[in-house]
Design a protein around this motif. Structure first.
Motif, mmCIF file in Angstrom:
data_model
loop_
_atom_site.group_PDB
_atom_site.id
_atom_site.type_symbol
_atom_site.label_atom_id
_atom_site.label_comp_id
_atom_site.label_asym_id
_atom_site.label_seq_id
_atom_site.Cartn_x
_atom_site.Cartn_y
_atom_site.Cartn_z
ATOM 1 N N UNK A 326 0.842 -1.196 0.000
ATOM 2 C CA UNK A 326 0.000 0.000 0.000
ATOM 3 C C UNK A 326 0.878 1.248 0.000
ATOM 4 N N UNK A 327 1.900 1.231 0.859
ATOM 5 C CA UNK A 327 2.797 2.390 0.927
ATOM 6 C C UNK A 327 3.496 2.597 -0.409
ATOM 7 N N UNK A 328 3.974 1.506 -0.978
ATOM 8 C CA UNK A 328 4.673 1.633 -2.261
ATOM 9 C C UNK A 328 3.750 2.228 -3.321
ATOM 10 N N UNK A 329 2.489 1.811 -3.280
ATOM 11 C CA UNK A 329 1.525 2.345 -4.239
ATOM 12 C C UNK A 329 1.363 3.859 -4.068
ATOM 13 N N UNK A 330 1.143 4.257 -2.822
ATOM 14 C CA UNK A 330 0.923 5.683 -2.559
ATOM 15 C C UNK A 330 2.161 6.498 -2.934
ATOM 16 N N UNK A 331 3.321 5.980 -2.591
ATOM 17 C CA UNK A 331 4.554 6.701 -2.918
ATOM 18 C C UNK A 331 4.716 6.835 -4.436
ATOM 19 N N UNK A 332 4.414 5.740 -5.131
ATOM 20 C CA UNK A 332 4.545 5.771 -6.588
ATOM 21 C C UNK A 332 3.603 6.809 -7.197
ATOM 22 N N UNK A 333 2.371 6.856 -6.700
ATOM 23 C CA UNK A 333 1.418 7.826 -7.237
ATOM 24 C C UNK A 333 1.873 9.253 -6.929
ATOM 25 N N UNK A 334 2.331 9.465 -5.706
ATOM 26 C CA UNK A 334 2.827 10.792 -5.307
ATOM 27 C C UNK A 334 3.936 11.244 -6.245
ATOM 28 N N UNK A 335 4.890 10.327 -6.418
ATOM 29 C CA UNK A 335 6.057 10.684 -7.225
ATOM 30 C C UNK A 335 5.663 11.000 -8.659
ATOM 31 N N UNK A 336 4.642 10.278 -9.126
ATOM 32 C CA UNK A 336 4.191 10.511 -10.498
ATOM 33 C C UNK A 336 3.222 11.692 -10.567
ATOM 34 N N UNK A 337 2.958 12.278 -9.397
ATOM 35 C CA UNK A 337 2.044 13.410 -9.369
ATOM 36 C C UNK A 337 0.595 13.023 -9.665
ATOM 37 N N UNK A 338 0.270 11.773 -9.405
ATOM 38 C CA UNK A 338 -1.090 11.314 -9.699
ATOM 39 C C UNK A 338 -1.979 11.406 -8.474
ATOM 40 N N UNK A 339 -3.279 11.508 -8.722
ATOM 41 C CA UNK A 339 -4.230 11.608 -7.620
ATOM 42 C C UNK A 339 -4.547 10.239 -7.033
ATOM 43 N N UNK A 340 -5.059 10.252 -5.812
ATOM 44 C CA UNK A 340 -5.359 8.991 -5.126
ATOM 45 C C UNK A 340 -6.775 8.533 -5.487
ATOM 46 N N UNK A 341 -6.995 8.331 -6.752
ATOM 47 C CA UNK A 341 -8.320 7.889 -7.188
ATOM 48 C C UNK A 341 -8.356 6.367 -7.203
ATOM 49 N N UNK A 342 -9.567 5.844 -7.244
ATOM 50 C CA UNK A 342 -9.734 4.387 -7.266
ATOM 51 C C UNK A 342 -8.980 3.787 -8.445
ATOM 52 N N UNK A 343 -9.066 4.451 -9.568
ATOM 53 C CA UNK A 343 -8.418 3.919 -10.763
ATOM 54 C C UNK A 343 -6.912 3.843 -10.580
ATOM 55 N N UNK A 344 -6.342 4.906 -10.044
ATOM 56 C CA UNK A 344 -4.892 4.901 -9.850
ATOM 57 C C UNK A 344 -4.463 3.922 -8.754
ATOM 58 N N UNK A 345 -5.300 3.798 -7.756
ATOM 59 C CA UNK A 345 -4.941 2.931 -6.633
ATOM 60 C C UNK A 345 -5.068 1.444 -6.982
ATOM 61 N N UNK A 346 -5.636 1.164 -8.141
ATOM 62 C CA UNK A 346 -5.740 -0.236 -8.566
ATOM 63 C C UNK A 346 -4.357 -0.880 -8.656
ATOM 64 N N UNK A 347 -3.357 -0.054 -8.746
ATOM 65 C CA UNK A 347 -1.972 -0.525 -8.726
ATOM 66 C C UNK A 347 -1.701 -1.405 -7.483
ATOM 67 N N UNK A 348 -2.357 -1.037 -6.394
ATOM 68 C CA UNK A 348 -2.207 -1.794 -5.140
ATOM 69 C C UNK A 348 -2.680 -3.234 -5.348
ATOM 70 N N UNK A 349 -3.818 -3.391 -5.973
ATOM 71 C CA UNK A 349 -4.361 -4.724 -6.235
ATOM 72 C C UNK A 349 -3.403 -5.532 -7.124
#
Ligand SMILES: Cc1cc2nc3c(=O)[nH]c(=O)nc-3n(C[C@H](O)[C@H](O)[C@H](O)COP(=O)(O)OP(=O)(O)OC[C@H]3O[C@@H](n4cnc5c(N)ncnc54)[C@H](O)[C@@H]3O)c2cc1C
Ligand SMILES: Cc1cc2nc3c(=O)[nH]c(=O)nc-3n(C[C@H](O)[C@H](O)[C@H](O)COP(=O)(O)OP(=O)(O)OC[C@H]3O[C@@H](n4cnc5c(N)ncnc54)[C@H](O)[C@@H]3O)c2cc1C
Ligand SMILES: Nc1ncnc2c1ncn2[C@@H]1O[C@H](COP(=O)(O)O)[C@@H](O)[C@H]1O
Lengths: 432, 281, 362
Positions: A326-349
């Motif tokens: 989960x942390x890796x997902x959030x960090x990756x999105x942050x670094x990419x400047x992406x929002x914490x939307x359901x679609x982006x967070x699917x990376x966690x799954x």
């Protein structure tokens, strides 16, 4: 004054700590809320710690983590009322560093872990319960705690609040737990001097033993008992499915009391002084019970997401792994400047599916049902196995061949040959 | 109004166990808590602050972990916290402890004069109730122990009126500030911290003082050296060797058991019957 | 008393006492009184002080401080009848009510003038306030809340024993290089001294040397406790106590029933008090009252150490417990293994019948 964070982690168990630690280390502004008086004060676990999962979060954890004993021996007992048949595996391999499994005491372990999290820069607030999620439409934008001035905001809220996550239920991410998907486990810690523990198990200073038990101790309910050695105490406990407790009209406490009087168990804990008694739920529904695990502005990790491998008694490692992913997902999105939307967070799954976590849970996905519909695994078989052993080991003038015939007769008598084969096949299928 | 509250972090004695062989205390896993009696003092101090304005500084002497206790005090509303910690303090008895705390309070006073000092009635580990009076004497402050109610504070004339528990009743005492107060349990109930204060507590930069910063001038007055009392022996209470005589009758009916018991009792203690008769009448 | 018993090094044996301190001789007992009554702990201490003084071969003195008058002097002669060889008397109107300032100054002066080696004070609210202040002023050691006192003849020192760590352990504390050696002692743990009205002794008067203007603290009022209906456990001859084994608050009525027949006080364990079945004043044990009645009946009580320390000195202890291995049977006089809910009514009935026959017999 409204407080706003990059991430809020609810809960300071192994999953929440792993997530908060990595997020804080990556420089995010992290708030962690724990309802207990201190991290670990409310947590219950056997407890076996699996090194691998923790190593991936804190590689040098062995330097200062409060570890009780590393496991050198695993026993498996099948009990009836009077006796048990067991197998033991002890290996010198287990005595080579780095050790793979340890017993821990969660109160101490969680405190240690939490100190690491705080040193990494996360802000921890204890004795505070998150009572609600703050929503903007479908998006989680923060949390509400049970204190005056208790609204706090964040880009992402990580639900690491353990089994029976009330928040997830409130927010509708998670249906009410099904009693057949959760086990209720009770556990006691009995103090015994270090020397006594070592003598009783024939182990050295830091060595430990695990005993897993199935059989009559659960009085026909689906569940297992366990006994672990700590430095100067022994942990003993038993857990069964909540639905079974309801059906059987017995209490976990009574079950444990009964179990402690078993002739094979009594002498092990004799003379010990009971230090603590705790009860806790374990989500054991397996793969099929996993709820929705992320959405706009939120992620779910650990027990809250039902990540427990009941067959192998693994939970904390799944918790830490999911926390890390989960942390890796959030960090990756942050670094990419992406929002914490359901679609982006699917990376966690995706990350979960790629890991041992989902693979293992998938492998055993049928196990709970099979055990549920075949109570003989917990009653008839243990009794027969013990009787068989007793018969073979009693020298009484009856020849061994006749004994074998009688034993086979017993098995078939209790359950048809067809049934026996069916059971074996079912088990094999579940493990496959 | 500037109030200093002395708090101590103690092991939760309800959870302490004694090693059956070595008779040493097993602290493993025993949570440390703020001495419960100190919370009554802290709450009373906070109420004075609420009513009369001013500041509350909490002070603790102990190991670095005592930080947790001080943060907790901040979450309840204390303004500032000082931890006095130094290896040199190890082994201090109440005389040495009160010397160290008094010295720290003098340092605090260099910034803002202190009007009142609060201490707990007693601790649950030391259990002596001596440190409070000790600090008062060392600071030459007036002392009010076992206070169950603060009736009034007159800021202009610097006087305070309190109710103090005595053996057979309650004394109403009036004295002057500065003074040291110890508060009786049950006097008040600790408030529930607000989220704002929780954040403040988590972030508060704690002041950590070693013996120099705490203004200790004479190191022979602290630690083991400064402690007149010496623990010569720690031991477990010896069990009485005689076990109870278990009353047993053939029937073991409650009635028979009771009658048999009474017969034995009054044979052994003939006077008891008279005592009972006297009492019962 | 040590703040952290574990860290302290064990006492070194045999200490040469500074000659100035070696001049300190005699055992003192502070006679606490309030509103015309001496607190019984003072007479308990007098009995204990007598033993210590005899062991050391020194005199035992009572310290009486109070307003001038018949009453105060009466306490002096009582102190002697309870075993003191002499009495130091400090009379002053200022000493009418207890206040920390004059009492601390008065007692400190007495100690500095007459130099006792041991000073014993009751561990009451007054005693603890005073002892802590005096010990700090004198810069000497004070052991609080003791339950046992002895003399270590090798060092001529007072070995004071007290519970520590929630009562699970005891520790013995000595004060080697300082005089006087001070201790406060818990009420009701020591037996009352015997009273001998033929005893005589000297009285030494000493002035306080203060005037009211020097004292800042004023007593505005004294509100005596209303004792009506309040439990008087500490001095009861018979106590019937109940514990968690009674299961439900309703069952506690069985305790009251038996107590009524016996004219006894009702006691309880901490869990029972915490559950609100009875008022806090009835708690017996370490954090409650210490009692030593002639008869203590314990029903549904396990006999945990914290309860035990409060009642084990009772003359006779009757224990009713369903568990034959309950620790209470380790120190009770008589035990009945059984269900308290049926034993208690039977016991009540048996006592009732016994009492009626006693009455009939006159
Ligand atoms: C008896 C027993 C034995 C076990 N044995 C083992 C074992 O040997 N090995 C193993 O790997 N696993 C074992 N497990 C499973 C393991 O304990 C769990 O899988 C693991 O603890 C899950 O971690 P977590 O962080 O998800 O949840 P938890 O450890 O349950 O942590 C959740 C935290 O969130 C806090 N919280 C909850 N709600 C809120 C809220 N609203 N606001 C604020 N805080 C909140 C809780 O106080 C808690 O600290 C065992 C479990 C039990 C019950
Ligand atoms: C710092 C500290 C201070 C404390 N101070 C005190 C104190 O001042 N006073 C005090 O009492 N405790 C005190 N305690 C608590 C103490 O440790 C024990 O927990 C307490 O005394 C136990 O109370 P109990 O005997 O009522 O309950 P339990 O220990 O639960 O015992 C109940 C007993 O009842 C028996 N029983 C059950 N059913 C029946 C039945 N039907 N008939 C007969 N017997 C039955 C059981 O066998 C058991 O022995 C203190 C603890 C701490 C840590
Ligand atoms: N180490 C300490 N640090 C701060 N305050 C203390 C310390 N020790 C004792 N006190 C205070 O003194 C009171 C009485 O302690 P005691 O004499 O140990 O029973 C406590 O309730 C505290 O308020």
């Amino acid at each position: 004054m409204d407080e706003k964070f990059d991430a809020i982690v609810v809960g300071a168990g192994p999953s929440g700590n792993s997530a908060a630690y990595l997020l804080a280390k990556a420089g995010l502004k992290v708030l962690q809320i724990e309802r207990g008086e201190y991290p670990g004060s409310k947590n219950v676990q056997g407890a076996i710690l699996y090194s691998d999962a923790l190593e991936r979060v804190i590689p040098d954890f062995r330097e200062d983590a409060p570890l009780e004993r590393h496991i050198v021996e695993q026993q498996m007992w099948v009990l009836d009322d009077e006796s048990y048949v067991g197998n033991t595996y002890r290996s010198a391999e287990f005595n080579k560093e780095p050790y793979n499994r340890y017993t821990i005491i969660r109160a101490q372990f969680d405190k240690w872990f939490s100190k690491k999290v705080q040193d990494a820069g996360a802000l921890l607030i204890c004795e505070t319960t998150v009572s609600d999620l703050l929503m903007d439409g479908n998006r989680v934008i923060g949390i509400q705690v049970d204190r005056e001035g208790g609204a706090v905001y964040a880009d992402i809220v990580i639900l690491a609040d353990g089994v029976n996550s009330l928040l997830a239920k409130k927010a509708g991410f998670h249906p009410e737990l099904d009693p057949k998907d959760v086990a209720l486990a009770v556990k006691e810690i009995h103090f015994l001097p270090q020397e006594t523990v070592q003598e009783r198990f024939n182990i050295g200073e830091d060595e430990g033993v695990v005993i897993e038990m199935v059989g009559k101790i659960t009085q026909g309910m689906m569940g297992t008992g366990f006994l672990y050695t700590n430095k100067e105490s022994i942990t003993i406990g038993v857990g069964c499915m909540l639905s079974d407790f309801k059906k059987q009209k017995t209490t976990p406490y009574a079950l444990l009391e009964q179990m402690k009087t078993h002739p094979a168990i009594k002498p092990i804990i004799a003379g010990g002084e009971m230090k603590e008694y705790t009860a806790h739920l374990i989500p054991e529904g397996g793969y099929k019970a996993i709820p929705k695990i992320c959405g706009d502005g939120w992620l779910m990790v650990g027990d809250a997401a039902m990540f427990v491998n009941a067959v192998h008694r693994e939970g904390s490692n799944l918790a830490m792994t999911s926390g890390r992913l989960a942390a890796e997902t959030v960090i990756a999105l942050k670094e990419a400047g992406k929002e914490m939307t359901a679609a982006n967070l699917a990376l966690y799954r995706e990350k979960l599916d790629d890991s041992f976590l989902m693979k293992d849970l998938k492998k055993y996905k049928n196990m709970p049902e099979i055990l549920h519909s075949n109570p003989q695994f917990f009653t008839t078989y243990p009794e027969l196995v013990n009787r068989a052993a007793h018969s073979m080991l009693t020298v009484d003038g009856v020849d061994k061949k006749s004994k074998e015939r009688e034993i086979r007769g017993n098995f078939v008598g209790k359950r048809s040959l067809f049934g026996l084969m069916g059971d074996a096949f079912k088990l094999w299928r579940a493990f496959e | 109004m500037h109030i200093v509250v002395c708090i101590k972090q103690v092991p939760d004695s309800a959870q302490i166990r004694v090693h059956p062989v070595t008779n040493t205390i097993m602290r493993q896993g025993v949570p440390a808590i703020v001495n419960p009696y100190d919370l009554y003092s802290l709450e009373e101090a906070l109420r004075i602050k609420d009513q009369y304005g001013g500041r509350v500084t909490v002070l603790s002497m102990g190991p670095p972990q005592a930080e947790t206790a001080l943060r907790k005090a901040i979450s309840f509303g204390a303004d500032d916290a000082i931890l006095v910690t130094d290896r040199a303090f190890a082994g201090s008895d109440t005389l040495a402890t009160s010397y160290a705390l008094a010295s720290a309070i003098r340092q605090i006073e260099k910034d803002i004069p202190v009007d009142m000092v609060f201490a707990g009635k007693q601790t649950i580990d030391g259990d002596t109730a001596q440190v409070g009076p000790g600090i008062a004497k060392r600071l030459d402050m007036l002392l009010l122990t076992y206070v169950s109610k603060i009736r009034d504070i007159d800021l202009e004339n610097k006087t305070i009126t309190v109710e103090r528990r005595a053996e057979g009743g309650v004394q109403v005492l009036k004295t002057k500030l500065p003074c040291l107060v110890t508060v009786l349990e049950g006097t008040n109930e600790m408030r529930f911290a607000t989220m704002t204060n929780m954040f403040r507590a988590a972030r508060h930069p704690l002041k950590v003082w070693d013996k120099e910063k705490a203004g200790i001038e004479d190191v022979t007055k602290i630690g083991l050296k400064g402690s007149p009392t010496i623990v010569s022996k720690v031991f477990a209470p010896t069990p009485k060797s005689v076990r109870a005589e278990i009353i047993d009758t053939e029937s073991n009916q409650p009635k028979d058991l009771a009658v048999t018991l009474l017969a034995k009792l009054f044979t052994k203690k003939p006077d008891l019957a008279k005592d009972i008769a006297k009492n019962a009448s | 008393m040590s703040q952290d018993t574990e860290q302290r090094k064990p006492a070194r044996k045999k200490v040469e006492l500074d000659p100035k301190l070696a001049a300190y001789k005699g055992v003192w007992v502070f006679v606490e009184h309030e509103r015309g009554h001496v607190h019984p702990v003072s007479w308990e201490l007098m009995g204990e002080g007598r033993k210590l003084a005899d062991k050391l071969g020194v005199e035992l003195a009572g310290i009486v401080m109070g307003a001038p008058g018949e009453e105060t002097r009466q306490f002096c002669s009582e102190a002697i009848r309870f075993g003191a060889d002499l009495c130091y008397l400090m009379e002053d109107v200022i000493l009418k009510d207890y206040r920390n300032e004059p009492f601390t100054k008065g007692l400190t002066d007495l100690v500095n003038t007459y130099q006792p080696e041991i000073l014993l004070i009751g561990a009451t609210t007054l005693g603890r306030d005073l002892a802590g202040s005096v010990a700090t002023t004198l810069k000497t050691g004070l052991t609080a809340d003791c339950t046992e006192l002895a003399i270590d003849l090798e060092n001529r020192s007072l070995a004071a024993t007290r519970p520590t760590f929630g009562g699970s352990l005891l520790c013995t504390i000595v004060t080697l290089n300082y005089r006087p050696q001070m201790a406060t002692v818990r009420p009701r743990v020591m037996a009352m001294a015997s009273y001998d009205d033929t005893r005589t002794g000297r009285t030494i008067e000493h002035p306080l040397g203060m005037i009211e203007d020097m004292i800042i603290t004023k007593v505005l009022e004294y509100i005596p406790d209303n004792l009506q209906g309040k439990p008087q456990l500490a001095f009861a001859d018979i106590i019937v106590s109940g514990g968690r084994g009674l299961k439900k608050p309703e069952n506690f009525q069985l305790i009251w029933d038996l107590a009524k027949v016996l004219g006894a006080e009702v006691g309880a364990t901490r869990p029972v008090v915490q559950a609100g079945w009875v008022e806090a004043d009835r708690q017996v044990g370490q954090s409650g009252k210490t009692v030593r009645p002639k008869l203590y009946i314990a029903a549904g009580i396990s006999g945990a150490i914290q309860h035990r320390v409060g009642m084990e000195d009772s003359d006779v202890i009757i224990a009713i417990n369903s568990d034959p291995n309950a620790p209470i049977f380790d120190f009770a006089t008589y035990g009945i293994v059984g269900n308290a809910m049926v034993i208690l009514p039977a016991l009540t009935e048996a006592f009732r019948q016994h009492l009626s026959t006693v009455k009939l017999a006159g």
